[in-house]
Structure formats: C-alpha cells, structure tokens
Design a protein around this motif. Structure first.
Motif, short mmCIF file in Angstrom:
data_model
loop_
_atom_site.label_atom_id
_atom_site.label_comp_id
_atom_site.label_asym_id
_atom_site.label_seq_id
_atom_site.Cartn_x
_atom_site.Cartn_y
_atom_site.Cartn_z
N LEU A 35 46.18 55.83 26.69
CA LEU A 35 45.22 54.99 25.99
C LEU A 35 43.88 55.71 25.81
CD1 LEU A 35 45.00 52.14 24.80
CD2 LEU A 35 44.08 51.40 27.00
N ILE A 36 43.42 56.39 26.82
CA ILE A 36 42.17 57.15 26.72
C ILE A 36 42.30 58.25 25.67
CG2 ILE A 36 40.67 58.77 27.96
CD1 ILE A 36 41.20 57.02 30.47
N THR A 37 43.43 58.95 25.67
CA THR A 37 43.66 60.00 24.69
C THR A 37 43.71 59.44 23.27
OG1 THR A 37 44.93 61.23 26.35
CG2 THR A 37 45.21 61.90 24.06
N PHE A 38 44.38 58.32 23.10
CA PHE A 38 44.48 57.69 21.78
C PHE A 38 43.11 57.26 21.27
CE2 PHE A 38 45.13 53.93 19.09
CZ PHE A 38 45.89 54.51 18.08
N ILE A 39 42.32 56.65 22.14
CA ILE A 39 40.97 56.21 21.75
C ILE A 39 40.11 57.41 21.39
CG2 ILE A 39 38.85 55.16 22.63
CD1 ILE A 39 40.68 53.19 24.16
N ALA A 40 40.22 58.49 22.16
CA ALA A 40 39.44 59.70 21.85
C ALA A 40 39.86 60.29 20.51
CB ALA A 40 39.62 60.74 22.97
N LEU A 41 41.15 60.30 20.23
CA LEU A 41 41.64 60.83 18.95
C LEU A 41 41.13 60.00 17.78
CD1 LEU A 41 43.59 62.79 17.47
CD2 LEU A 41 45.31 61.02 17.72
N VAL A 42 41.24 58.69 17.88
CA VAL A 42 40.77 57.82 16.79
C VAL A 42 39.26 57.97 16.61
CG1 VAL A 42 40.46 55.40 16.13
CG2 VAL A 42 42.67 56.17 16.98
N THR A 43 38.53 58.03 17.71
CA THR A 43 37.07 58.16 17.63
C THR A 43 36.67 59.47 16.98
OG1 THR A 43 36.85 56.81 19.61
CG2 THR A 43 34.95 58.14 18.97
N THR A 44 37.24 60.58 17.41
CA THR A 44 36.87 61.87 16.84
C THR A 44 37.26 61.96 15.37
OG1 THR A 44 38.91 62.87 17.66
CG2 THR A 44 36.93 63.11 19.03
N THR A 46 37.48 59.42 13.27
CA THR A 46 36.56 58.56 12.53
C THR A 46 35.22 59.24 12.32
OG1 THR A 46 37.65 56.62 13.48
CG2 THR A 46 35.47 56.29 12.53
N VAL A 47 34.70 59.86 13.37
CA VAL A 47 33.42 60.57 13.25
C VAL A 47 33.53 61.73 12.28
CG1 VAL A 47 31.76 61.99 14.52
CG2 VAL A 47 32.58 59.86 15.51
N TRP A 48 34.62 62.47 12.36
CA TRP A 48 34.82 63.62 11.47
C TRP A 48 34.87 63.15 10.01
CZ3 TRP A 48 38.66 64.93 8.01
CH2 TRP A 48 38.62 66.23 7.53
N ILE A 49 35.61 62.08 9.74
CA ILE A 49 35.71 61.57 8.36
C ILE A 49 34.35 61.06 7.88
CG2 ILE A 49 36.71 59.72 6.96
CD1 ILE A 49 39.30 60.12 8.59
N ASN A 53 32.41 62.72 4.71
CA ASN A 53 32.10 61.94 3.51
C ASN A 53 30.61 61.72 3.29
OD1 ASN A 53 34.71 61.61 2.60
ND2 ASN A 53 35.06 59.84 3.92
N SER A 54 29.80 61.88 4.31
CA SER A 54 28.37 61.64 4.14
C SER A 54 27.62 62.87 3.63
CB SER A 54 27.75 61.20 5.47
OG SER A 54 27.79 62.26 6.40
N TYR A 55 28.26 64.01 3.64
CA TYR A 55 27.59 65.23 3.18
C TYR A 55 27.92 65.46 1.71
CZ TYR A 55 25.99 70.05 3.10
OH TYR A 55 25.31 71.21 2.81
#
Length: 82
Positions: A35-44, A46-49, A53-55
């Motif tokens: 669960l911790i690994t999955f949350i870290a993957l989704v978070t990273t 999301t931040v990367w996307i 997209n903001s640049y």
C-alpha cells in the motif's frame, strides 16, 4: 497411550494456530508495504504529470517565431522565407 495422543493433538493444534497467526501477521505487513509503495507510485506520477503539463515548452511571439526552451536557445521560423 491415549494420553500421549491427546498431547500430540494439542501440540499439533498449537503449532497450526501459531503458523496461521504468523501468516496473518506477515500478510498484513506485506499489504502495508504494498500500500505504501502504491501510494508513493501514484503520488510521484501525479506530481510528474503536473510539472510536465505546467511547463510551457514552446512560445510563439507575434511575428510567428517559435521559441523553444532548450539549451540551444534557437528560434524556429514557420512558413517560407521572404
């Protein structure tokens, strides 16, 4: 003789119970790690996307010259040369 059989069955039940309890603890631990690994993957991701997209990579001024934000800092003219 019957007493030894009863003792052995009690011991078997005890060990079986211990194995099951240990398996439950191990499964809970692995689920928490997953669960911790999955949350870290989704978070990273999301931040990367969001950052991607903001640049704004390409800007165009009023004369039709595209300015690419790279290390070269060159201009690209669209259309034919006059």
């Amino acid at each position: 003789m019957e007493d030894k059989t009863k003792q052995w069955k009690d011991l078997e039940e005890y060990f079986a119970t211990e194995v099951i309890e240990q398996s439950k603890r191990t499964a809970k631990r692995w689920f928490a790690i997953w669960l911790i690994t999955f949350i870290a993957l989704v978070t990273t991701n999301t931040v990367w996307i969001y950052v991607f997209n903001s640049y704004e990579y390409v800007q165009q001024d009023g004369s039709g010259v595209n300015n690419y934000h790279t290390d070269i800092d060159g201009d690209l003219e669209n259309g034919t040369k006059n």
